[in-house]
Scaffold this active site. Structure first.
Site, PDB file in Angstrom:
ATOM      1  N   CYS A 298      -3.068   6.864  -5.024  1.00 52.14           N
ATOM      2  CA  CYS A 298      -2.831   5.418  -4.930  1.00 52.14           C
ATOM      3  C   CYS A 298      -1.386   5.078  -5.343  1.00 52.14           C
ATOM      4  O   CYS A 298      -1.047   5.089  -6.534  1.00 52.14           O
ATOM      5  CB  CYS A 298      -3.825   4.625  -5.784  1.00 52.14           C
ATOM      6  SG  CYS A 298      -3.777   2.860  -5.399  1.00 52.14           S
TER       7      CYS A 298
ATOM      8  N   CYS B  53       0.872  -1.173   0.000  1.00 47.57           N
ATOM      9  CA  CYS B  53       0.000   0.000   0.000  1.00 47.57           C
ATOM     10  C   CYS B  53       0.910   1.224   0.000  1.00 47.57           C
ATOM     11  O   CYS B  53       1.670   1.433   0.961  1.00 47.57           O
ATOM     12  CB  CYS B  53      -0.910  -0.010   1.221  1.00 47.57           C
ATOM     13  SG  CYS B  53      -2.017   1.413   1.229  1.00 47.57           S
TER      14      CYS B  53
HETATM   15  O1  PYC Z   1      -1.762   3.794  -2.067  1.00 47.82           O
HETATM   16  O2  PYC Z   1      -1.289   1.790  -2.807  1.00 47.82           O
HETATM   17  C1  PYC Z   1      -2.059   2.599  -2.307  1.00 47.82           C
HETATM   18  C2  PYC Z   1      -3.413   2.152  -1.946  1.00 47.82           C
HETATM   19  C3  PYC Z   1      -3.966   0.926  -2.175  1.00 47.82           C
HETATM   20  C4  PYC Z   1      -5.257   0.964  -1.657  1.00 47.82           C
HETATM   21  C5  PYC Z   1      -5.452   2.211  -1.108  1.00 47.82           C
HETATM   22  N1  PYC Z   1      -4.304   2.917  -1.290  1.00 47.82           N
END
Ligand code: PYC
Length: 311
Positions: free
Chosen positions: A234, A90
């Site tokens: 993300c 994550c």
């Molecule tokens: O930042 O990799 C990330 C992530 C995955 C799910 C929520 N954030």
């Protein structure tokens, strides 16, 4: 009746929350982080739910628990989880973890290694609070896969690994704006079901791309496995995007890619080649997290919702 006390530190990274368990969690018996994850999943899954699900948490909350690492180079092992299960890596959570370790005085500016269930991640914590992580090796597994999405029609995207599995869609009719989140969630949920049933059961994140609006190179909307959308750009999704850009020759090694989230928060991504022939890259992602709470969760067996509301 004895209460279980669980100490947590909360933060957000570009708007996406992370709750780090720093004390009071179960003992998973040691071994590799993947082995500890197997014990967590099989014997302590209700603890995951207690920490992130309502009434203590919410669907958007990502949790992480610090675990011992057998790798002496690593400061800690970490297992990330969410409202429905476990994450490989994550990115926003790693940035939150580094900010949390700094907040607790466990690290200062400099480099550290973190052990995750999908591999070692290296992070750099700068004196100004910026965190730069070098993610696990990432790659595009399949280019231009077209799936037939009920109620929508054919949708074409790439399947890529960035520490989690993504389906990345550049061409679509939707405007990536915060006031369209319900429509975006509905569309990406349908896409996910189609992708899963039409050959890619492992994909659990759907990522739409659109024009930037905050000075970056692109804006995204990322649907996470439990149907919450990522408020941050993300980190693993940006890693998957970098792998696709690298494979298509659209971004040079070392060049900057500024990825905006649906909120307009940004991560700066770059990559270096690990294996050009295989299309394997090391994504490098920079962002900032803010610690916003220290708390003790109280787990009381007499509470009918002690272990969270599971859907
Ligand atoms: O930042 O990799 C990330 C992530 C995955 C799910 C929520 N954030």
């Amino acid at each position: 009746m004895k209460l279980q006390r669980v100490q947590v530190v909360d933060s957000h990274t570009g708007g996406e929350p992370t709750r780090i368990i720093v004390a009071g969690g179960p003992d998973f018996g040691g071994g590799s982080v993947a082995a500890q994850l197997a014990v967590f999943r099989t014997l302590h899954d209700r603890f995951r739910s207690a920490v992130v699900n309502e009434p203590r948490g919410s669907d958007v909350l990502v949790g992480a628990i610090l675990v011992p690492s057998p790798d002496p180079a690593c400061t800690t092992g970490v297992i990330f989880f969410n409202n429905v299960g476990y994450l490989g890596m994550c990115g926003h959570g790693t940035i939150g973890l580094v900010a949390t370790l700094a907040h607790l005085g466990r690290i200062g500016p400099g480099e550290l290694h973190l052990d995750t269930c999908v591999g070692r991640v290296t992070a750099h914590f700068a004196a100004d609070g910026a965190v730069t992580l070098t993610n696990v090796p990432s790659y595009r597994a399949k280019k231009a896969v077209t799936v037939d999405v009920p109620g929508i029609g054919p949708v074409t995207g790439d399947v890529a690994w960035g520490g989690n599995w993504f389906f990345l869609v550049g061409e679509h009719p939707w405007a990536l704006e915060l006031n369209h989140v319900e429509q975006l969630t509905d569309a990406t949920w349908r896409i996910r079901q189609a992708v899963n049933s039409q050959g890619f059961p492992e994909v659990d994140h759907i990522e739409l791309f659109g024009p930037p609006r905050a000075g970056g190179h692109s804006r995204n909307f990322v649907l996470c496995p439990g149907k919450a959308y990522d408020r941050s750009p993300c980190g693993t999704g940006t890693s998957a995007k970098l792998a696709c850009l690298a494979a298509d020759g659209k971004l040079a090694a070392g060049a900057e890619w500024i990825q905006e989230s649906i909120l307009g928060s940004t991560f700066t991504g770059r990559f270096r080649w690990l294996d050009r022939a295989k299309g394997e890259i090391a994504p490098i992602i920079s962002g900032t997290a803010h610690v916003n709470s220290e708390a003790t969760l109280l787990l009381d067996e007499r509470d009918p919702f002690c272990w969270g509301i599971r859907t």
